[in-house]
Design an enzyme around this catalytic site. Structure first.
Site, PDB file in Angstrom:
ATOM      1  N   GLU A 164      61.795  78.383  86.724  1.00 36.84           N
ATOM      2  CA  GLU A 164      63.250  78.595  86.708  1.00 36.84           C
ATOM      3  C   GLU A 164      63.895  78.569  88.093  1.00 36.84           C
ATOM      4  O   GLU A 164      64.570  79.523  88.498  1.00 36.84           O
ATOM      5  CB  GLU A 164      63.556  79.904  85.974  1.00 36.84           C
ATOM      6  CG  GLU A 164      63.028  79.910  84.551  1.00 36.84           C
ATOM      7  CD  GLU A 164      63.219  81.228  83.827  1.00 36.84           C
ATOM      8  OE1 GLU A 164      63.793  82.163  84.412  1.00 36.84           O
ATOM      9  OE2 GLU A 164      62.765  81.338  82.675  1.00 36.84           O
ATOM     10  N   ASN A 205      58.689  74.583  85.766  1.00 36.19           N
ATOM     11  CA  ASN A 205      59.071  74.969  84.411  1.00 36.19           C
ATOM     12  C   ASN A 205      60.477  75.563  84.439  1.00 36.19           C
ATOM     13  O   ASN A 205      60.807  76.361  85.316  1.00 36.19           O
ATOM     14  CB  ASN A 205      58.060  76.008  83.907  1.00 36.19           C
ATOM     15  CG  ASN A 205      58.174  76.337  82.448  1.00 36.19           C
ATOM     16  OD1 ASN A 205      58.169  75.448  81.605  1.00 36.19           O
ATOM     17  ND2 ASN A 205      58.245  77.626  82.124  1.00 36.19           N
ATOM     18  N   HIS A 241      63.723  77.227  74.633  1.00 35.87           N
ATOM     19  CA  HIS A 241      64.228  78.391  73.895  1.00 35.87           C
ATOM     20  C   HIS A 241      65.566  77.953  73.290  1.00 35.87           C
ATOM     21  O   HIS A 241      66.600  77.977  73.956  1.00 35.87           O
ATOM     22  CB  HIS A 241      64.416  79.581  74.826  1.00 35.87           C
ATOM     23  CG  HIS A 241      63.139  80.118  75.381  1.00 35.87           C
ATOM     24  ND1 HIS A 241      62.171  80.687  74.581  1.00 35.87           N
ATOM     25  CD2 HIS A 241      62.675  80.184  76.653  1.00 35.87           C
ATOM     26  CE1 HIS A 241      61.146  81.074  75.337  1.00 35.87           C
ATOM     27  NE2 HIS A 241      61.428  80.781  76.591  1.00 35.87           N
ATOM     28  N   GLU A 269      57.674  76.630  75.850  1.00 35.13           N
ATOM     29  CA  GLU A 269      58.004  77.970  75.337  1.00 35.13           C
ATOM     30  C   GLU A 269      58.886  77.879  74.086  1.00 35.13           C
ATOM     31  O   GLU A 269      59.830  78.634  73.914  1.00 35.13           O
ATOM     32  CB  GLU A 269      58.708  78.795  76.427  1.00 35.13           C
ATOM     33  CG  GLU A 269      57.915  78.879  77.717  1.00 35.13           C
ATOM     34  CD  GLU A 269      58.580  79.742  78.782  1.00 35.13           C
ATOM     35  OE1 GLU A 269      59.443  80.574  78.432  1.00 35.13           O
ATOM     36  OE2 GLU A 269      58.219  79.588  79.963  1.00 35.13           O
ATOM     37  N   ASP A 271      60.849  78.208  70.908  1.00 38.07           N
ATOM     38  CA  ASP A 271      61.240  79.029  69.770  1.00 38.07           C
ATOM     39  C   ASP A 271      62.675  78.658  69.423  1.00 38.07           C
ATOM     40  O   ASP A 271      63.414  78.112  70.241  1.00 38.07           O
ATOM     41  CB  ASP A 271      61.069  80.537  70.006  1.00 38.07           C
ATOM     42  CG  ASP A 271      61.716  81.057  71.282  1.00 38.07           C
ATOM     43  OD1 ASP A 271      62.749  80.505  71.718  1.00 38.07           O
ATOM     44  OD2 ASP A 271      61.195  82.023  71.858  1.00 38.07           O
TER      45      ASP A 271
END
Length: 455
Positions: A164, A205, A241, A269, A271
């Site tokens: 990030e 990432n 996400h 990641e 979801d």
């Protein structure tokens, strides 16, 4: 992340109590589960993709461990490898959970994705509250990377080295690292990580970089620049996400443009959260969204890994972070696969699967005869409105009963826990049909109803 061999789908079942002398409710492996017959990890292998999940080390037992080991070919420690976890006090290390996850992965023939070495969050207070010169900060970072990557040298497939680094507008995020070391903290971290483990793939990432936009373009330009400078960079991680119904239309295009730079891409990641409560319409949309993300990865050869951020809603960070939202993962809180699971499966080439109605298949346990030291039991599996291609029943005895012999099933017992699976010739239970198996068992004093468990 911003905070945290075949598994049979043991779901969509009701229980019933039957038998003249004693009865027990059992859960039987449900649907005519083509997807359950081919785990996600195997479907992914056939497509050249690694299918992973983030995990919590302490939960890697029982059903959680069974699913994690059977369905996924890669594990990411949700929190166990973050700086605040491994070095909460300066020069005092805690590797217990990280080591546990690596050992579990090795035992289940899985890769491990290290997460994460350089981040603005979840750092120990001694680090964030310290007053450091640039030279001191650089030394701390290099030592941390050397220590952690070196500990797992040769054991991890990849590292999310830098996590990030960007703001939403594509500018660099103001962090301890950027403010203290400048933008080259990223190049330095990658270089140090490569020296510590030359075999591990090194990633940058970030979130909200799934589609083409200002933030993903900043990441693209950074990766392009790093490669031109000869800095070791093997891939980019798109966290994914996502929000229900909002899969970026440019996802595949974005994956492809990074691949065209000569780097791998990982969905790291994934979801997809929804406003609670969930319902059939939302779950259907979630299935379509999971399928779309997976399909975009499948379509690009250099999209090498698709990892969900926790596979069960009971282990998800979403509800505590986004009040009123949740149900973001492929399994519900009781470890039943949701439609989203089948969205992933179908995009990987698995059969199209519709879960049967609740109660469509049941198992009834009865005691046919009983004497002072033993009894004969029988289990009948019946379906109405669905069919099974395989089955498994499990129960836990409460008074020391011990199975001594079984027929028409393969039964194992560990302590009080019993698992019985179909024989080679009777796994199929047609709609409107049934199959039975029997067993002999010892008992002493009492023969109470076994405890219901998920196999």
């Amino acid at each position: 992340m911003r905070s945290s061999r075949t598994f049979s789908a043991r779901t969509w079942l009701t229980t019933l109590v039957a038998g003249a002398t004693a009865a027990a409710a059992l859960l039987v492996a449900a649907p005519a589960a083509q997807a359950a017959d081919t785990p996600l990890r195997d479907l992914g292998t056939a497509k050249g993709k690694v299918i992973g999940t983030a995990v919590t080390g302490s939960k890697l037992t029982g059903t959680y461990g069974d699913i994690a080991g059977a369905q996924f070919s890669s594990l990411t420690p949700g929190n166990a490898m973050k700086w605040g976890s491994v070095e909460p006090t300066q020069s005092t290390f805690n590797w217990a959970e990280a080591d546990q996850i690596v050992a579990f992965a090795q035992a289940h023939n899985q890769q491990v994705r290290g997460h994460t070495l350089v981040w603005h969050s979840q750092n120990p207070s001694w680090l964030t509250n310290g007053t450091w010169t640039s030279a001191q900060l650089s030394t701390l970072l290099q030592n941390h990377i050397n220590t952690e990557v070196g500990r797992y040298k040769g054991k991890l497939a990849a590292w999310d080295v830098v996590n990030e680094p960007f703001n939403e507008d594509g500018t660099y995020r103001s962090t301890l690292w950027y403010n203290g070391l400048g933008a080259d903290y990223i190049a330095n971290a990658l270089t140090w990580a490569r020296a510590a483990d030359p075999a591990a793939k090194l990633y940058i990432n970030d979130y909200n970089v799934e589609g083409v936009g200002a933030k993903s373009t900043a990441l693209y330009n950074l990766v392009k620049s790093l490669k031109e400078r000869g800095v070791p960079i093997d891939g980019v991680g798109l966290q994914a996400h996502l929000v229900l119904g909002q899969v970026p239309s440019t996802l595949q295009q974005n994956i492809q443009r990074f691949a065209d730079l000569g780097v791998d891409v990982a969905i790291t990641e994934l979801d997809i959260r929804m406003t609670l409560p969930s319902d059939s319409t939302k779950l259907a949309q979630q299935k379509a969204d999971y399928k779309a993300v997976t399909a975009a990865c499948v379509a690009v050869a250099r999209c090498v890994n698709l990892t969900v951020w926790g596979f069960t809603d009971s282990d998800s960070w979403v509800e505590s972070t986004f009040p009123g939202q949740g149900a973001a993962t492929p399994y519900d809180a009781n470890y039943a696969p949701k439609p989203a699971y089948y969205g992933i499966s179908e995009a990987l080439g698995g059969g199209t699967t519709t879960p049967p109605p609740t109660g469509a298949c049941t198992a009834a346990y009865s005691v046919g005869s009983q004497w002072n030291t033993g009894f004969t039991g029988n289990v009948t599996i019946s379906c109405s409105g669905a069919s099974l291609s395989s089955w498994k029943v499990t129960w836990t005895y409460g008074a020391g009963q011990q199975i001594t012999q079984a027929w028409n099933a393969t039964c194992t017992q560990s302590g009080a826990a019993v698992t019985c699976a179909n024989a080679s010739y009777n796994g199929t239970v047609p709609d409107g049909g049934s199959v039975s198996f029997g067993f002999n068992a010892n008992w002493s004093g009492s023969n109470p109803v076994p405890t219901v468990t998920l196999g």
